[in-house]
Motif scaffolding. Structure first.
Motif, PDB file in Angstrom:
ATOM      1  N   HIS A 163       0.779  -1.163   0.345  1.00  0.00           N
ATOM      2  CA  HIS A 163      -0.032   0.281   0.376  1.00  0.00           C
ATOM      3  C   HIS A 163       0.621   0.759   0.443  1.00  0.00           C
ATOM      4  O   HIS A 163       0.107   2.109  -0.895  1.00  0.00           O
ATOM      5  CB  HIS A 163      -1.100  -0.221   1.076  1.00  0.00           C
ATOM      6  CG  HIS A 163      -1.872  -1.408   0.771  1.00  0.00           C
ATOM      7  ND1 HIS A 163      -2.822  -1.167   2.361  1.00  0.00           N
ATOM      8  CD2 HIS A 163      -2.567  -1.562  -0.121  1.00  0.00           C
ATOM      9  CE1 HIS A 163      -3.649  -1.570   1.588  1.00  0.00           C
ATOM     10  NE2 HIS A 163      -3.451  -2.457   0.971  1.00  0.00           N
ATOM     11  N   GLY A 210      -6.345  -2.581  -5.124  1.00  0.00           N
ATOM     12  CA  GLY A 210      -8.286  -2.227  -5.020  1.00  0.00           C
ATOM     13  C   GLY A 210      -8.281  -2.119  -3.291  1.00  0.00           C
ATOM     14  O   GLY A 210      -9.362  -0.912  -3.363  1.00  0.00           O
ATOM     15  N   VAL A 256      -7.734   1.413  -1.972  1.00  0.00           N
ATOM     16  CA  VAL A 256      -8.340   1.871  -2.664  1.00  0.00           C
ATOM     17  C   VAL A 256     -10.494   2.327  -1.299  1.00  0.00           C
ATOM     18  O   VAL A 256     -10.042   3.494  -1.138  1.00  0.00           O
ATOM     19  CB  VAL A 256      -9.224   2.058  -4.059  1.00  0.00           C
ATOM     20  CG1 VAL A 256     -10.504   3.179  -4.601  1.00  0.00           C
ATOM     21  CG2 VAL A 256      -7.902   3.010  -5.121  1.00  0.00           C
TER      22      VAL A 256
END
Length: 230
Positions: free
Chosen positions: A185, A219, A222
């Motif tokens: 991340h 993803g 996010v």
């Protein structure tokens, strides 16, 4: 009549490799600065003078052991160019933390320096590992000549992975698996900020991210960020 087992005499290179392996095993439990030649000799089943027959001094043995460890660490960043980038980086981080977990004191001493590992040779080994990691990450981004901001992002992320591992070793207060995901991340966040300030880098990231699945590490980030803003 003797029934004793006759020991096979090792060749020079075989004995050198044995001593290197013994040293690395001891370094996995204690810092190289705390491991003596006597301990290495005892663990190898030979005398102290015989160690010096194969290595001219304590530092030369330590450097040889750390060279093998550095080669191993650099190899942890090698990953097939298959699948989404986020999944590749996660596999790399898992192998990286496998190494850190297995060689904790040695890794810590190598990265932080010390009397046994602070030579110009070992400093060059560390730099070589960092460069190997950088080259691997850039190759996964499909860039032959990285723009300045992309180089800054990748090198900063490698430094972050190092410092995160060192802090984790001090107490292991955060679950390892969480840190592995967090570092992926971190890469995405650093890259996103860089792309927001540089159109050339933005083009690279758009190309890379178009193949990322919604349920992958990027993803997942996010989703986490959206939940913070809601």
């Amino acid at each position: 009549m003797s029934t004793g087992v006759v020991r096979r005499r090792m060749g020079v290179e075989e004995r050198r490799q044995q001593l290197i392996g013994v040293a690395l095993e001891l370094f996995s439990h204690r810092s190289p600065d705390e491991v003596s030649i006597d301990e290495i000799a005892s663990a190898a089943g030979i005398s102290r003078p015989l160690v010096y027959h194969y290595f001219p001094g304590k530092l030369s043995l330590y450097e040889a052991a750390l060279r093998r460890a550095a080669d191993d660490l650099a190899g942890r960043f090698v990953e097939p160019h298959e699948g989404p980038l986020g999944a590749r980086l996660l596999r790399v981080m898992r192998r990286f933390f496998d190494f850190v977990d297995q060689h904790g004191p040695g890794f810590s001493a190598l990265m932080r320096g010390g009397p046994a590992v602070g030579s110009s040779t070992t400093n060059a080994l560390i730099d070589a590992v960092r460069q190997a990691a950088y080259d691997q990450i850039v190759s996964h981004l499909g860039v032959e000549e990285p723009p300045a901001r992309l180089e800054l992002v990748v090198r900063s992320w490698i430094s972050l992975a190092e410092s995160t591992a060192l802090i984790w070793l001090d107490g292991r207060h955060v679950p390892r698996a969480e840190l592995e995901v967090q570092l992926v991340h971190n890469f995405a966040a650093l890259a996103a900020v860089g792309a927001a300030h540089d159109e050339e880098m933005a083009m690279v990231m758009r190309r890379v991210l178009k193949d990322e699945p919604g349920d992958g590490p990027f993803g997942d980030l996010v989703v986490r960020l959206i939940s913070l803003a809601s």
